[in-house]
Design a protein around this motif. Structure first.
Motif, PDB file in Angstrom:
ATOM      1  N   MET A  34       0.833  -1.182   0.000  1.00  0.00           N
ATOM      2  CA  MET A  34       0.000   0.000   0.000  1.00  0.00           C
ATOM      3  C   MET A  34       0.881   1.249   0.000  1.00  0.00           C
ATOM      4  O   MET A  34       1.888   1.307   0.686  1.00  0.00           O
ATOM      5  N   LYS A  35       0.479   2.228  -0.778  1.00  0.00           N
ATOM      6  CA  LYS A  35       1.240   3.460  -0.884  1.00  0.00           C
ATOM      7  C   LYS A  35       1.072   4.315   0.368  1.00  0.00           C
ATOM      8  O   LYS A  35       0.017   4.333   0.984  1.00  0.00           O
ATOM      9  N   THR A  36       2.125   5.044   0.684  1.00  0.00           N
ATOM     10  CA  THR A  36       2.022   6.019   1.759  1.00  0.00           C
ATOM     11  C   THR A  36       1.233   7.213   1.237  1.00  0.00           C
ATOM     12  O   THR A  36       1.006   7.357   0.036  1.00  0.00           O
ATOM     13  N   LYS A  37       0.847   8.080   2.146  1.00  0.00           N
ATOM     14  CA  LYS A  37       0.093   9.273   1.768  1.00  0.00           C
ATOM     15  C   LYS A  37       0.879  10.095   0.755  1.00  0.00           C
ATOM     16  O   LYS A  37       0.345  10.501  -0.277  1.00  0.00           O
ATOM     17  N   ASP A  38       2.161  10.327   1.027  1.00  0.00           N
ATOM     18  CA  ASP A  38       2.984  11.126   0.118  1.00  0.00           C
ATOM     19  C   ASP A  38       3.122  10.465  -1.249  1.00  0.00           C
ATOM     20  O   ASP A  38       3.042  11.134  -2.286  1.00  0.00           O
ATOM     21  N   GLN A  39       3.306   9.153  -1.272  1.00  0.00           N
ATOM     22  CA  GLN A  39       3.422   8.438  -2.544  1.00  0.00           C
ATOM     23  C   GLN A  39       2.115   8.517  -3.331  1.00  0.00           C
ATOM     24  O   GLN A  39       2.120   8.691  -4.542  1.00  0.00           O
ATOM     25  N   TYR A  40       1.013   8.371  -2.613  1.00  0.00           N
ATOM     26  CA  TYR A  40      -0.302   8.434  -3.248  1.00  0.00           C
ATOM     27  C   TYR A  40      -0.521   9.813  -3.868  1.00  0.00           C
ATOM     28  O   TYR A  40      -0.910   9.926  -5.033  1.00  0.00           O
ATOM     29  N   ILE A  41      -0.229  10.860  -3.114  1.00  0.00           N
ATOM     30  CA  ILE A  41      -0.424  12.225  -3.600  1.00  0.00           C
ATOM     31  C   ILE A  41       0.510  12.506  -4.778  1.00  0.00           C
ATOM     32  O   ILE A  41       0.102  13.108  -5.775  1.00  0.00           O
ATOM     33  N   GLU A  42       1.755  12.063  -4.716  1.00  0.00           N
ATOM     34  CA  GLU A  42       2.687  12.242  -5.832  1.00  0.00           C
ATOM     35  C   GLU A  42       2.182  11.542  -7.088  1.00  0.00           C
ATOM     36  O   GLU A  42       2.283  12.075  -8.186  1.00  0.00           O
ATOM     37  N   SER A  43       1.646  10.345  -6.920  1.00  0.00           N
ATOM     38  CA  SER A  43       1.112   9.588  -8.043  1.00  0.00           C
ATOM     39  C   SER A  43      -0.052  10.333  -8.688  1.00  0.00           C
ATOM     40  O   SER A  43      -0.128  10.454  -9.915  1.00  0.00           O
ATOM     41  N   LEU A  44      -0.967  10.837  -7.859  1.00  0.00           N
ATOM     42  CA  LEU A  44      -2.111  11.570  -8.385  1.00  0.00           C
ATOM     43  C   LEU A  44      -1.668  12.869  -9.043  1.00  0.00           C
ATOM     44  O   LEU A  44      -2.189  13.251 -10.095  1.00  0.00           O
ATOM     45  N   ALA A  45      -0.703  13.551  -8.452  1.00  0.00           N
ATOM     46  CA  ALA A  45      -0.210  14.807  -9.018  1.00  0.00           C
ATOM     47  C   ALA A  45       0.410  14.579 -10.396  1.00  0.00           C
ATOM     48  O   ALA A  45       0.192  15.365 -11.325  1.00  0.00           O
ATOM     49  N   ALA A  46       1.163  13.509 -10.540  1.00  0.00           N
ATOM     50  CA  ALA A  46       1.777  13.191 -11.831  1.00  0.00           C
ATOM     51  C   ALA A  46       0.712  12.896 -12.877  1.00  0.00           C
ATOM     52  O   ALA A  46       0.801  13.353 -14.028  1.00  0.00           O
ATOM     53  N   GLU A  47      -0.290  12.144 -12.476  1.00  0.00           N
ATOM     54  CA  GLU A  47      -1.364  11.809 -13.399  1.00  0.00           C
ATOM     55  C   GLU A  47      -2.146  13.061 -13.787  1.00  0.00           C
ATOM     56  O   GLU A  47      -2.472  13.264 -14.963  1.00  0.00           O
ATOM     57  N   LEU A  48      -2.423  13.912 -12.814  1.00  0.00           N
ATOM     58  CA  LEU A  48      -3.149  15.146 -13.089  1.00  0.00           C
ATOM     59  C   LEU A  48      -2.359  16.047 -14.032  1.00  0.00           C
ATOM     60  O   LEU A  48      -2.920  16.656 -14.947  1.00  0.00           O
ATOM     61  N   LYS A  49      -1.048  16.106 -13.880  1.00  0.00           N
ATOM     62  CA  LYS A  49      -0.202  16.904 -14.759  1.00  0.00           C
ATOM     63  C   LYS A  49      -0.269  16.374 -16.193  1.00  0.00           C
ATOM     64  O   LYS A  49      -0.382  17.144 -17.150  1.00  0.00           O
ATOM     65  N   GLN A  50      -0.232  15.071 -16.330  1.00  0.00           N
ATOM     66  CA  GLN A  50      -0.319  14.452 -17.655  1.00  0.00           C
ATOM     67  C   GLN A  50      -1.678  14.743 -18.284  1.00  0.00           C
ATOM     68  O   GLN A  50      -1.767  15.074 -19.463  1.00  0.00           O
ATOM     69  N   TRP A  51      -2.725  14.632 -17.494  1.00  0.00           N
ATOM     70  CA  TRP A  51      -4.069  14.903 -18.010  1.00  0.00           C
ATOM     71  C   TRP A  51      -4.221  16.364 -18.387  1.00  0.00           C
ATOM     72  O   TRP A  51      -4.892  16.691 -19.363  1.00  0.00           O
ATOM     73  N   SER A  52      -3.598  17.255 -17.645  1.00  0.00           N
ATOM     74  CA  SER A  52      -3.662  18.681 -17.975  1.00  0.00           C
ATOM     75  C   SER A  52      -3.064  18.928 -19.357  1.00  0.00           C
ATOM     76  O   SER A  52      -3.608  19.707 -20.152  1.00  0.00           O
ATOM     77  N   ALA A  53      -1.983  18.261 -19.655  1.00  0.00           N
ATOM     78  CA  ALA A  53      -1.360  18.390 -20.972  1.00  0.00           C
ATOM     79  C   ALA A  53      -2.295  17.862 -22.061  1.00  0.00           C
ATOM     80  O   ALA A  53      -2.417  18.464 -23.136  1.00  0.00           O
ATOM     81  N   GLN A  54      -2.971  16.760 -21.792  1.00  0.00           N
ATOM     82  CA  GLN A  54      -3.911  16.202 -22.761  1.00  0.00           C
ATOM     83  C   GLN A  54      -5.095  17.141 -22.968  1.00  0.00           C
ATOM     84  O   GLN A  54      -5.571  17.320 -24.090  1.00  0.00           O
ATOM     85  N   ILE A  55      -5.587  17.740 -21.886  1.00  0.00           N
ATOM     86  CA  ILE A  55      -6.697  18.677 -21.993  1.00  0.00           C
ATOM     87  C   ILE A  55      -6.263  19.901 -22.793  1.00  0.00           C
ATOM     88  O   ILE A  55      -7.015  20.418 -23.622  1.00  0.00           O
ATOM     89  N   ASP A  56      -5.038  20.367 -22.587  1.00  0.00           N
ATOM     90  CA  ASP A  56      -4.520  21.485 -23.374  1.00  0.00           C
ATOM     91  C   ASP A  56      -4.490  21.140 -24.859  1.00  0.00           C
ATOM     92  O   ASP A  56      -4.832  21.974 -25.712  1.00  0.00           O
TER      93      ASP A  56
END
Length: 95
Positions: free
Chosen positions: A1-23
């Motif tokens: 199971m991911k730690t809180k920090d790992q989980y948040i980093e994972s989501l942040a990376a995914e959100l950044k990638q999605w932001s580029a796709q939305i752009d």
């Protein structure tokens, strides 16, 4: 199971990638014909709203602790799934 920090980093990376796709989809919308542009703009508005919701949830995750973090994590997972599906659907229509 991911730690809180790992989980948040994972989501942040995914959100950044999605932001580029939305752009990219935004750029395609701007180049589309008038009729298609309206349809794409509606879908893009939905995606942007989900993106905003995901960003807000990231902030909640960062601030949450203990049992509250687990509750926020569950709702974040739901938002991420909705954004993931919505983005994939929109990307397939924009091709």
């Amino acid at each position: 199971m991911k730690t809180k920090d790992q989980y948040i980093e994972s989501l942040a990376a995914e959100l950044k990638q999605w932001s580029a796709q939305i752009d990219l989809l935004t750029a395609k919308t701007e180049n589309a014909a008038a009729q298609a542009k309206l349809k794409y703009a509606e879908e893009l508005d939905v995606l942007l709203a989900k993106q905003h919701e995901a960003t807000e949830k990231m902030n909640e995750l960062t601030e949450a602790s203990g049992n509250a973090w687990e509750t926020v994590k569950e709702s974040a997972d739901k938002i991420w799934d909705e954004l993931r599906v919505g983005l994939a659907d929109a990307a397939s229509k924009f091709k």
